[in-house]
Design a protein around this motif. Structure first.
Motif, PDB file in Angstrom:
ATOM      1  N   ASN A   1     -97.203 -49.180  62.140  1.00  0.00           N
ATOM      2  CA  ASN A   1     -97.143 -48.394  60.898  1.00  0.00           C
ATOM      3  C   ASN A   1     -98.317 -48.701  59.986  1.00  0.00           C
ATOM      4  O   ASN A   1     -98.801 -47.829  59.260  1.00  0.00           O
ATOM      5  N   GLU A   2     -98.787 -49.930  60.043  1.00  0.00           N
ATOM      6  CA  GLU A   2     -99.863 -50.344  59.154  1.00  0.00           C
ATOM      7  C   GLU A   2    -101.205 -49.747  59.530  1.00  0.00           C
ATOM      8  O   GLU A   2    -101.976 -49.328  58.666  1.00  0.00           O
ATOM      9  N   VAL A   3    -101.507 -49.703  60.831  1.00  0.00           N
ATOM     10  CA  VAL A   3    -102.853 -49.311  61.254  1.00  0.00           C
ATOM     11  C   VAL A   3    -102.934 -47.907  61.833  1.00  0.00           C
ATOM     12  O   VAL A   3    -104.029 -47.345  61.941  1.00  0.00           O
ATOM     13  N   ALA A   4    -101.794 -47.310  62.238  1.00  0.00           N
ATOM     14  CA  ALA A   4    -101.847 -46.033  62.943  1.00  0.00           C
ATOM     15  C   ALA A   4    -101.140 -44.901  62.214  1.00  0.00           C
ATOM     16  O   ALA A   4    -101.023 -43.802  62.764  1.00  0.00           O
ATOM     17  N   THR A   5    -100.674 -45.122  61.001  1.00  0.00           N
ATOM     18  CA  THR A   5    -100.041 -44.035  60.266  1.00  0.00           C
ATOM     19  C   THR A   5    -101.080 -42.977  59.897  1.00  0.00           C
ATOM     20  O   THR A   5    -102.071 -43.294  59.239  1.00  0.00           O
ATOM     21  N   PRO A   6    -100.907 -41.730  60.315  1.00  0.00           N
ATOM     22  CA  PRO A   6    -101.916 -40.695  60.029  1.00  0.00           C
ATOM     23  C   PRO A   6    -101.858 -40.227  58.582  1.00  0.00           C
ATOM     24  O   PRO A   6    -100.921 -40.560  57.834  1.00  0.00           O
TER      25      PRO A   6
ATOM     26  N   GLU B   1    -111.846 -44.897  59.958  1.00  0.00           N
ATOM     27  CA  GLU B   1    -110.942 -45.965  59.539  1.00  0.00           C
ATOM     28  C   GLU B   1    -109.505 -45.471  59.458  1.00  0.00           C
ATOM     29  O   GLU B   1    -108.566 -46.261  59.576  1.00  0.00           O
ATOM     30  N   THR B   2    -109.315 -44.187  59.252  1.00  0.00           N
ATOM     31  CA  THR B   2    -107.969 -43.630  59.136  1.00  0.00           C
ATOM     32  C   THR B   2    -107.709 -42.644  60.267  1.00  0.00           C
ATOM     33  O   THR B   2    -108.638 -42.038  60.823  1.00  0.00           O
ATOM     34  N   VAL B   3    -106.446 -42.480  60.609  1.00  0.00           N
ATOM     35  CA  VAL B   3    -106.042 -41.513  61.632  1.00  0.00           C
ATOM     36  C   VAL B   3    -105.856 -40.167  60.944  1.00  0.00           C
ATOM     37  O   VAL B   3    -105.057 -40.021  60.019  1.00  0.00           O
ATOM     38  N   GLN B   4    -106.590 -39.180  61.415  1.00  0.00           N
ATOM     39  CA  GLN B   4    -106.591 -37.869  60.774  1.00  0.00           C
ATOM     40  C   GLN B   4    -105.976 -36.816  61.691  1.00  0.00           C
ATOM     41  O   GLN B   4    -105.659 -37.076  62.863  1.00  0.00           O
ATOM     42  N   LYS B   5    -105.821 -35.619  61.151  1.00  0.00           N
ATOM     43  CA  LYS B   5    -105.152 -34.540  61.868  1.00  0.00           C
ATOM     44  C   LYS B   5    -105.793 -34.225  63.215  1.00  0.00           C
ATOM     45  O   LYS B   5    -105.074 -34.066  64.221  1.00  0.00           O
ATOM     46  N   PRO B   6    -107.130 -34.122  63.335  1.00  0.00           N
ATOM     47  CA  PRO B   6    -107.726 -33.834  64.650  1.00  0.00           C
ATOM     48  C   PRO B   6    -107.414 -34.913  65.686  1.00  0.00           C
ATOM     49  O   PRO B   6    -107.249 -34.609  66.878  1.00  0.00           O
ATOM     50  N   HIS B   7    -107.327 -36.165  65.247  1.00  0.00           N
ATOM     51  CA  HIS B   7    -107.017 -37.245  66.175  1.00  0.00           C
ATOM     52  C   HIS B   7    -105.585 -37.108  66.686  1.00  0.00           C
ATOM     53  O   HIS B   7    -105.317 -37.289  67.880  1.00  0.00           O
ATOM     54  N   VAL B   8    -104.685 -36.755  65.782  1.00  0.00           N
ATOM     55  CA  VAL B   8    -103.289 -36.571  66.172  1.00  0.00           C
ATOM     56  C   VAL B   8    -103.156 -35.366  67.098  1.00  0.00           C
ATOM     57  O   VAL B   8    -102.420 -35.401  68.098  1.00  0.00           O
TER      58      VAL B   8
ATOM     59  N   THR C   1    -106.581 -44.915  68.785  1.00  0.00           N
ATOM     60  CA  THR C   1    -107.728 -45.131  69.672  1.00  0.00           C
ATOM     61  C   THR C   1    -108.760 -44.013  69.526  1.00  0.00           C
ATOM     62  O   THR C   1    -109.964 -44.266  69.503  1.00  0.00           O
ATOM     63  N   ILE C   2    -108.295 -42.775  69.427  1.00  0.00           N
ATOM     64  CA  ILE C   2    -109.229 -41.652  69.249  1.00  0.00           C
ATOM     65  C   ILE C   2    -109.988 -41.807  67.938  1.00  0.00           C
ATOM     66  O   ILE C   2    -111.199 -41.538  67.862  1.00  0.00           O
ATOM     67  N   ALA C   3    -109.297 -42.271  66.902  1.00  0.00           N
ATOM     68  CA  ALA C   3    -109.970 -42.506  65.618  1.00  0.00           C
ATOM     69  C   ALA C   3    -111.004 -43.621  65.744  1.00  0.00           C
ATOM     70  O   ALA C   3    -112.090 -43.545  65.156  1.00  0.00           O
TER      71      ALA C   3
END
Length: 503
Positions: A439-444, A483-490, A475-477
């Motif tokens: 939750n800390e590192v992968a929350t989009p 640094e953050t997980v964004q919509k395209p990565h998801v 991983t894609i991010a």
């Protein structure tokens, strides 16, 4: 007077210290070994007797008793020959008892006194270092044991050399570490024509150690791409190389004392038994999942493996370790590996080709891939359909990215992960994170979270599937330098989760 030497008994990758006690007492001449020895250890007395006779040493006309302590641990293997011989010679005052008591020894004796290589020298050297003892092993094993560095390794070629060394008549130099085994993998991903989506999935899987499943018609390049995964992975770090080499040492796979920094790539045939894949057999030896520790386990033609073998993979994939349980032995081996699998869409392989498909389409596809259970399929982070390669793609020049180019991006992403999880030794790649860390590192971001929630609701994703999408998104991010997980990565992570050919 009881003379003592030391050796080890192997329990998984752990080498447990064993005290070899030798007593010479009056009575009818006899040579007994006690302390729960197996057949190979019980036969050591004949090899020791013959080796000492070859050195012109006669056994005393007394009752010889060898005790292997602690007596409640099963003693297996021929490596007990050398410590038994040393303890016996110390009891006969042929060599100094105080010298022998500072050694951890292992090695098999031939009838003429030569020392034969044995497995497990590397774990034994670690046990000797913890006990602050020296290690004595056959000459062919010295280079392997010397990799530990924290222990002095004496590697005689025969029992006679060993005796002369302890008596001060001959000085054996400490063994030196063997050469680093060079990476002989020359396969490059550039050899694969087309299949850009599958290549992208390979890059993501290599960067985060995610499990990957290829499904496609025969000849589309599934096995060819899987064979090139080692060229994308970074070299083993020192700690990883030691972990992997200890397992390979127990399996007898280290040649000439050389240690490889290349990540293992294991590809067992689909006829392999459960003991071969998970581990077991005599002595509960490590299986393919453990031999692939810190590397890749490639299962080609996945549905052709027996259902029992496939189902036993589920727990190791989640826990990163496997317990081989037998009636008299319970051994735990590490098995943190990346699973890569390939399968045809059906038994004939041409489910989507109306001209070449068999008469049982589409039932044959459901039956064939139905051999892979839903829980096992749910553990694959990326599922990729590999379409047939067109003749146009085959005639194109080699203008794709090389493995070295992709490997550089993978290495950068893994360095980011190592820095992120530096305070958590049990976490190495994104595939390892869970709970609060996930939750800390992968929350989009808000848009990515909304998309993921809609996809989870629409496609009825399990909690495991939901979390695996988060890990792949992270991983894609990392590959994108974000640094953050964004919509395209998801969105990209979700696209690899939804494959129509998969159950």
């Amino acid at each position: 007077m009881v003379a003592r030497a030391y050796t080890v008994a192997f329990h998984g990758v752990e080498a447990r210290l064993v005290e070899v006690q030798c007593s010479l007492s009056p009575g009818m001449p006899a040579f007994n070994i006690v302390g729960l020895p197996d057949k190979a250890v019980s036969e050591a007395k004949e090899r020791v007797r013959s080796a000492m006779t070859a050195m012109a040493l006669a056994l005393p006309s007394k009752r010889i008793t060898i005790n292997l302590s602690p007596a409640d641990i099963i003693k297996e293997g021929s490596h007990f020959d050398l410590p038994i011989a040393l303890a016996l010679m110390a009891a006969m005052d042929v060599i100094p008892q105080d010298e022998v008591a500072r050694q951890v020894a292992l090695g098999e004796l031939s009838l003429d006194g030569k020392l034969i290589p044995v497995i497990g020298t590397l774990p034994a050297a670690l046990a000797a270092a913890e006990a602050e003892c020296n290690l004595v092993c056959p000459a062919d094993c010295g280079a392997e044991a010397a990799w530990v560095g924290a222990v002095q390794v004496i590697a005689p070629a025969s029992l006679l050399e060993c005796m002369n060394h302890f008596r001060g008549r001959q000085t054996l130099p400490p063994a030196q570490p063997g050469e680093v085994v060079p990476d002989t993998n020359t396969k490059c991903l550039r050899d694969v024509k087309g299949q850009e989506r599958a290549k992208r999935a390979l890059e993501i899987a290599a960067a985060g150690r995610h499990h990957l499943f290829f499904v496609g018609s025969p000849g589309s390049g599934k096995s060819m791409m899987a064979a090139r995964i080692p060229s994308l992975l970074p070299a083993l770090e020192a700690e990883e190389a030691l972990e992997t080499s200890m397992i390979h040492s127990l399996a007898g796979l280290l040649s000439s004392g050389g240690i490889s920094k290349s990540r293992p790539f294991r590809d067992p045939h689909h006829t392999a038994s459960m003991a071969a894949i998970i581990g077991g057999g005599r002595g509960a030896k490590p299986g393919e999942v453990s031999l692939a520790h810190n590397g890749v386990l490639f299962l080609d033609e996945l549905p052709e493996f027996t259902r029992q073998v496939l189902e036993t993979l589920r727990q190791p994939l989640e826990t990163g370790s496997v317990m081989v349980a037998r009636a008299n032995n319970h051994v735990t081996y590490p098995c943190r590996f990346m699973l890569v699998s390939a399968a045809n869409p059906c038994r004939c392989g041409y489910l989507a080709d109306a001209e070449r498909a068999c008469a049982r389409v589409p039932i044959c596809g459901e039956d064939y891939l139905g051999k892979i259970s839903g829980p096992l399929m749910d553990r694959f982070d990326l599922r990729v359909e590999v379409p047939p390669v067109s003749m146009t793609d085959l005639t194109l020049p080699d203008d794709g990215e090389t493995s070295a180019t992709i490997a550089a991006r993978v290495a950068t992403a893994r360095q980011v992960q190592r820095a992120r999880y530096a305070d958590h030794p049990d976490l190495r790649q994104n595939a390892d994170i869970e709970g609060e860390h996930l939750n800390e590192v992968a929350t989009p971001d808000s848009e990515g979270a909304e998309m993921l929630n809609k996809a989870a609701d629409k496609f009825k994703l399990s909690a495991r599937g939901y979390h695996r999408i988060l890990r792949v998104s992270r991983t894609i991010a990392d590959l994108a330098g974000s640094e953050t997980v964004q919509k395209p990565h998801v969105a990209e992570a979700i696209s690899y989760r939804l494959v129509s050919a998969a159950p």
